[in-house]
Scaffold this active site. Structure first.
Site, PDB file in Angstrom:
ATOM      1  N   GLN A  78     -22.316  -4.199  -6.174  1.00  0.00           N
ATOM      2  CA  GLN A  78     -21.510  -5.222  -6.696  1.00  0.00           C
ATOM      3  C   GLN A  78     -21.266  -5.276  -8.095  1.00  0.00           C
ATOM      4  OE1 GLN A  78     -22.008  -8.970  -4.927  1.00  0.00           O
ATOM      5  NE2 GLN A  78     -20.278  -9.737  -6.141  1.00  0.00           N
ATOM      6  N   PHE A  79     -20.599  -4.376  -8.686  1.00  0.00           N
ATOM      7  CA  PHE A  79     -20.277  -4.009 -10.142  1.00  0.00           C
ATOM      8  C   PHE A  79     -19.910  -5.905 -10.833  1.00  0.00           C
ATOM      9  CE2 PHE A  79     -15.780  -3.775  -8.695  1.00  0.00           C
ATOM     10  CZ  PHE A  79     -15.202  -4.453  -9.720  1.00  0.00           C
ATOM     11  N   THR A  80     -19.605  -6.665 -10.186  1.00  0.00           N
ATOM     12  CA  THR A  80     -18.978  -7.932 -10.780  1.00  0.00           C
ATOM     13  C   THR A  80     -20.326  -8.522 -11.327  1.00  0.00           C
ATOM     14  OG1 THR A  80     -18.870  -9.108  -8.469  1.00  0.00           O
ATOM     15  CG2 THR A  80     -16.910  -8.300  -9.439  1.00  0.00           C
TER      16      THR A  80
END
Length: 150
Positions: A78-80
């Site tokens: 999850q890059f966010t």
């Protein structure tokens, strides 16, 4: 490397209407990676997760780990998690590692977690549009950033 760890009664990941991962009691780990994450970060974070005492003992006190209860784990990239919201209303993801750097780190993290846990870890698919379902147990949600270990 940053994680959001959720103690769950159940969790699953679905991609394109196909369930690719599913667990009962255990941990759902959302994993964000930055370019300067190292092998030391991977080892430290994996060890911290498998020994984190967030499950109830016989007295109902959070005193046992995922390893102690032989629980299961799902890891979802999850890059966010590395979003910057300082300016404006549209988050910037400039701190998140690009796939050519992040994928090998993601894979090493999963391998290390499996080694430390002593069992297979279920995963989503890096970069995919995933539907994550969970029943947070507690609720217990812990955020750990490997850059804050010192």
């Amino acid at each position: 490397m940053k994680v959001v760890i959720q103690r769950v009664s159940q969790a699953s990941v679905t991609i394109e209407d196909k369930k690719v991962a599913s667990i009962k009691s255990g941990l759902l780990i959302l994993l964000g990676i930055v370019e300067d994450d190292t092998d030391d970060d991977i080892k430290w974070l994996s060890n911290k997760i498998v020994n984190l005492r967030v499950f109830g003992d016989k007295n109902g006190i959070m005193n046992t780990s995922i390893k102690d209860i032989d629980g299961n784990v799902i890891v979802v990239s999850q890059f966010t998690l590395h979003a910057s919201t300082k300016k404006g209303n549209r988050p910037s993801y400039i701190k998140a590692a690009k796939p050519d750097i992040a994928i090998p780190i993601y894979e090493c993290f999963i391998n290390q977690l499996e080694t430390d846990l002593g069992k297979k870890v279920q995963v989503g698919r890096f970069g995919a549009d995933m539907k994550v379902e969970l029943l947070n147990d507690g609720p217990v949600t812990i955020i750990i950033d490997a850059k804050d270990k010192i």
